[in-house]
Design an enzyme around this catalytic site. Structure first.
Site, mmCIF file in Angstrom:
data_model
loop_
_atom_site.group_PDB
_atom_site.id
_atom_site.type_symbol
_atom_site.label_atom_id
_atom_site.label_comp_id
_atom_site.label_asym_id
_atom_site.label_seq_id
_atom_site.Cartn_x
_atom_site.Cartn_y
_atom_site.Cartn_z
ATOM 1 C CB SER A 1 -0.953 0.003 1.202
ATOM 2 O OG SER A 1 -1.992 -0.922 0.989
ATOM 3 C CB THR B 1 -7.642 -17.867 2.543
ATOM 4 O OG1 THR B 1 -7.891 -18.432 1.231
ATOM 5 C CG2 THR B 1 -8.917 -17.237 3.086
ATOM 6 C CE1 TYR C 1 -5.006 2.316 3.579
ATOM 7 C CE2 TYR C 1 -5.438 -0.019 3.218
ATOM 8 C CZ TYR C 1 -4.644 1.099 3.037
ATOM 9 O OH TYR C 1 -3.482 1.000 2.306
ATOM 10 C CG ASN D 1 -6.430 -2.422 -1.029
ATOM 11 O OD1 ASN D 1 -5.890 -1.561 -0.351
ATOM 12 N ND2 ASN D 1 -5.984 -3.651 -1.074
#
Length: 378
Positions: free
Chosen positions: A83, A145, A181, A183
């Site tokens: 990030s 995962t 937050y 993405n």
């Protein structure tokens, strides 16, 4: 195994700045920082590298680059910055604002009609940059995962596909009613850059930032799964039928994180980038100030968050200064870059791990090492 080198320059007691005055951090304590860097290794962390720039010049590595070999982490290793990519992308977006191509208050729907559901309220560029849009994060549903990472590691995700996954969930809150937050916000900003410039966000980051700053070890790949050498290896821990094994995921398609986290760099290049950004080489001062200003009352993992920039406050014993930078965790790499507002001291650290993103994340250890780099033994 560990390698270190350092030379420490005298630290001024006070720094006169054109924009504001701050108290200088304590003199750099190389021994204490070395101990803090070594302490990062262990558990899911195989190896670590760190760099101090500015009033001190210092690098250190500890641990190993690979799970099954004693090879040390190269001090010039490339790594996935996760990030921290957001700070590069935010800088490009703010450059477009400076050029008059867009404004921070433009609704994203004006530039990307149909990209969000029709019942969405107007979502501004500013709200995307500072994660106050209320748009859900797609990441919990995409390669979240160890099993899905291994299965989908070479899958090519399209940005629009990631946005659809996110917006199939209920909105989190009304725009600017909170901070969460996601993405997804930066996936949208990547598409915005392409719409405005007619070039990909990767190309714009390269032409506007990587090339002018001479960041020769930094790249913004689209789907290329390789991390150029030298590098440390990244892993996920896979459990099957009660048995665990490590799977090397150093090679992985970055398309699952795209403009939210796909870039590769080094501690040296990140140090150069953050210095250029904070000293006003990349953005006009009003926009830089806007970038650094955290959203009032919000936080991201306990840190303040502005426009693609995190803020961390040092303890009172260390002067209570605010540090600026970003963290990043993606597919077996965890990194952090921070600097004082005047950029006179900067710290970059990256770990190669066997953990997946936030699972067993070493972020607290990285922050502890950063605090030591700025505060010494205090």
């Amino acid at each position: 195994m560990e390698t270190m080198k350092h030379t420490v320059k005298p630290v001024a007691l006070a720094l006169a700045l054109t924009m504001l005055c701050v108290t200088a951090p304590p003199p750099f304590d190389a021994a204490a920082t070395a101990r803090a860097v070594r302490a990062v290794v262990g558990g899911p962390v195989l190896g670590v590298l760190a760099r101090v720039g500015g009033d001190a010049r210092w690098t250190a590595t500890a641990g190993r680059a690979e799970a099954d070999r004693p090879r040390p982490v190269p001090a010039n290793a490339r790594f996935r910055i996760g990030s921290i990519t957001k700070t590069f992308v935010a800088t490009v977006v703010l450059s477009l604002v400076a050029e008059g191509e867009i404004t921070l208050d433009d609704p994203i729907q004006r530039h990307l009609p149909g990209v969000l559901p029709a019942d969405y309220p107007p979502i501004t560029v500013r709200q995307l940059l500072r994660h106050t849009s209320g748009i859900p994060n797609y990441r919990p549903s995409v390669m979240s995962t160890p099993e899905t990472v291994v299965r989908d590691r070479f899958r090519r995700w399209r940005p629009e596909e990631l946005i659809r996954i996110a917006t199939a969930q209920p909105r989190l809150f009304e725009p600017d009613a909170g901070q969460s937050y996601a993405n997804t916000n930066y996936i949208l900003l990547g598409l915005l850059i392409k719409k405005i410039t007619h070039r990909s966000w990767q190309r714009e980051v390269t032409e506007r930032l990587i090339k002018p700053l001479g960041l020769t070890a930094t790249s913004a790949p689209r789907t290329d799964p390789k991390v150029p050498t030298p590098h440390a290896h990244a892993y996920v821990t896979l459990t099957r039928d009660g048995a665990t094994r490590l799977v090397d995921v150093t090679r992985i398609s970055p398309s699952a994180v795209d403009a939210a986290g796909a870039m590769i760099s080094t501690s040296h290049d990140l140090d150069v980038f953050l210095h250029a950004l904070l000293t006003g080489r990349l953005l006009p001062e009003p926009l830089l100030a806007e970038m650094l200003r955290p959203f009032p009352g919000g936080s991201v993992g306990g840190a303040g968050y502005g426009l693609g920039m995190m803020t961390v406050t040092l303890p009172p014993a260390c002067g209570g200064q605010t540090l600026y930078g970003h963290g990043g965790g993606t597919f077996g790499y965890s990194s952090l870059v921070l600097a004082t507002r005047d950029a006179r001291r900067r710290f970059t650290i990256s770990a190669n791990t066997t953990a997946l993103d936030e699972a067993n994340s070493p972020v607290e250890k990285l922050l502890a090492a950063a605090r030591t780099a700025f505060c010494g033994g205090t």
